[in-house]
Write a protein that holds these residues in place. Structure first.
Motif, PDB file in Angstrom:
ATOM      1  N   UNK A  77     -17.755  -8.851  11.117  1.00 31.47           N
ATOM      2  CA  UNK A  77     -18.210  -9.622   9.963  1.00 31.47           C
ATOM      3  C   UNK A  77     -19.615  -9.151   9.598  1.00 31.47           C
ATOM      4  N   UNK A  80     -22.078 -10.570   8.222  1.00 31.05           N
ATOM      5  CA  UNK A  80     -23.184 -11.512   8.428  1.00 31.05           C
ATOM      6  C   UNK A  80     -23.594 -11.603   9.894  1.00 31.05           C
ATOM      7  N   UNK A 123     -13.252  -4.923   3.425  1.00 23.14           N
ATOM      8  CA  UNK A 123     -12.682  -6.007   2.630  1.00 23.14           C
ATOM      9  C   UNK A 123     -13.786  -6.954   2.199  1.00 23.14           C
ATOM     10  N   UNK A 153     -13.180  -3.179   9.298  1.00 21.97           N
ATOM     11  CA  UNK A 153     -12.112  -3.102  10.281  1.00 21.97           C
ATOM     12  C   UNK A 153     -11.896  -1.656  10.710  1.00 21.97           C
ATOM     13  N   UNK A 191       0.852  -1.182   0.000  1.00 21.32           N
ATOM     14  CA  UNK A 191       0.000   0.000   0.000  1.00 21.32           C
ATOM     15  C   UNK A 191       0.889   1.234   0.000  1.00 21.32           C
ATOM     16  N   UNK A 244     -16.140  -7.777   5.318  1.00 24.89           N
ATOM     17  CA  UNK A 244     -15.612  -7.502   6.652  1.00 24.89           C
ATOM     18  C   UNK A 244     -15.303  -6.012   6.752  1.00 24.89           C
ATOM     19  N   UNK A 294       0.517   0.283  11.673  1.00 29.16           N
ATOM     20  CA  UNK A 294      -0.931   0.075  11.608  1.00 29.16           C
ATOM     21  C   UNK A 294      -1.297  -1.067  12.545  1.00 29.16           C
ATOM     22  N   UNK A 319     -12.496 -13.845  -1.514  1.00 26.50           N
ATOM     23  CA  UNK A 319     -11.090 -13.625  -1.802  1.00 26.50           C
ATOM     24  C   UNK A 319     -10.861 -13.496  -3.298  1.00 26.50           C
ATOM     25  N   UNK A 363      -9.116  -9.992  -4.374  1.00 30.64           N
ATOM     26  CA  UNK A 363      -8.009 -10.568  -3.635  1.00 30.64           C
ATOM     27  C   UNK A 363      -7.932 -10.243  -2.169  1.00 30.64           C
ATOM     28  N   UNK A 364      -8.975  -9.701  -1.595  1.00 34.50           N
ATOM     29  CA  UNK A 364      -8.922  -9.413  -0.170  1.00 34.50           C
ATOM     30  C   UNK A 364      -8.220  -8.110   0.161  1.00 34.50           C
ATOM     31  N   UNK A 365      -8.006  -7.253  -0.819  1.00 32.66           N
ATOM     32  CA  UNK A 365      -7.361  -5.980  -0.503  1.00 32.66           C
ATOM     33  C   UNK A 365      -8.273  -5.143   0.368  1.00 32.66           C
ATOM     34  N   UNK A 366      -7.671  -4.321   1.193  1.00 37.51           N
ATOM     35  CA  UNK A 366      -8.413  -3.419   2.062  1.00 37.51           C
ATOM     36  C   UNK A 366      -8.642  -2.095   1.347  1.00 37.51           C
ATOM     37  N   UNK A 380      -9.541   1.699   2.281  1.00 33.56           N
ATOM     38  CA  UNK A 380      -9.469   2.531   3.468  1.00 33.56           C
ATOM     39  C   UNK A 380     -10.204   3.853   3.292  1.00 33.56           C
ATOM     40  N   UNK A 381     -10.708   4.361   4.421  1.00 30.03           N
ATOM     41  CA  UNK A 381     -11.165   5.740   4.471  1.00 30.03           C
ATOM     42  C   UNK A 381      -9.979   6.674   4.621  1.00 30.03           C
ATOM     43  N   UNK A 423      -0.920  -7.097  -4.929  1.00 31.84           N
ATOM     44  CA  UNK A 423      -1.257  -8.197  -4.042  1.00 31.84           C
ATOM     45  C   UNK A 423      -0.667  -9.487  -4.589  1.00 31.84           C
ATOM     46  N   UNK A 429      -8.507   0.334  12.103  1.00 32.52           N
ATOM     47  CA  UNK A 429      -7.085   0.283  12.364  1.00 32.52           C
ATOM     48  C   UNK A 429      -6.680   1.583  13.048  1.00 32.52           C
ATOM     49  N   UNK A 470     -12.650  -5.926  14.437  1.00 31.09           N
ATOM     50  CA  UNK A 470     -13.162  -6.469  13.179  1.00 31.09           C
ATOM     51  C   UNK A 470     -14.645  -6.787  13.331  1.00 31.09           C
TER      52      UNK A 470
END
Lengths: 113, 118
Positions: free
Chosen positions: B52, B54, B95, B35, A35, B33, B45, B99, B103-106, B108-109, A48, B37, B50
């Protein structure tokens, strides 16, 4: 190691030079992320890696940016012909948990003069 | 594309008081998900909490809790009994649960800078 490590901690370079940033992920983590964080901003996804699959390079801002990772080990992010707008903190994270929590390294602060 | 918005660039709280940091997000996905940080001046970080998507129950970690409103796409962080060590930049992140999707990248705000007054 116990956590994600990155080197160098700080890098000052001249415009036009190439730089290499290194990331050592947590042992056993299959996923690795890079990042970029500009001053006062949130984090922008760059690239990634997941195991031996082809990397997701969709976040790389230009073809001057590239990254490599050998297997599930160290990764290097290379920036060629650096520009002043490349100045930022570059953060690496690795992930391997059930929920995919990403654990971050301390970052490399890059300053391009 | 998913987006995360933190509308409070800066917040301040008195030590031992409670503060709430706001976060909204936009997504068309049903499973994901969220999060929070924390990033102190050291740049490290640190995962705070976290959630979920659901799960209807709000996540709690000691003095940190969230108010997750899925329909409103809101995910606020409440810090109780604020301590001087809580002073940091706080980032909300999203996220996908899939996957294979990004790819599960985050995502961010922009962050909220929290200061704690003694």
């Amino acid at each position: 190691g116990a956590g994600v490590s990155q080197s160098p901690s700080n890098k000052v370079t001249e415009k036009g030079k190439d730089v290499e940033l290194r990331c050592d992920p947590i042992s056993g983590h299959t996923a690795l992320y890079w990042y970029r964080q500009r001053l006062g901003q949130g984090l922008e996804f760059l690239i990634y890696f997941q195991g031996n699959s082809a990397p997701d390079k969709s976040g790389l801002p230009s073809d001057r940016f590239s990254a490599e990772r050998t297997g599930e080990s160290v990764s290097t992010l290379t920036i060629q012909r650096t520009q002043q707008e490349d100045s930022a903190v570059y953060l690496c994270a690795s992930s391997g948990g059930i929920f995919g929590e990403q654990f971050f390294g301390p970052g490399t602060r890059l300053t391009v003069l | 594309a998913q987006t995360v918005t933190q509308s409070q660039p800066e917040m301040s709280v008195q030590e031992a008081e409670t503060v709430t940091l706001s976060c909204t997000y936009d997504t068309s996905e049903s499973d994901y998900y969220l999060f929070w940080y924390k990033q102190p001046p050291s740049r490290q970080m640190i995962l705070v909490i976290r959630q979920e998507a659901y799960k209807q129950q709000n996540a709690t970690e000691n003095r940190f809790s969230v108010n997750f409103q899925k329909a409103a796409k809101s995910f606020s962080l409440k810090i109780s009994d604020s301590q001087l060590g809580d002073a940091a930049m706080y980032f909300c992140a999203y996220r996908s649960a899939f996957i294979n999707n990004q790819g599960g990248k985050l995502i961010f705000g922009q962050g909220t800078e929290l200061s704690v007054k003694p």
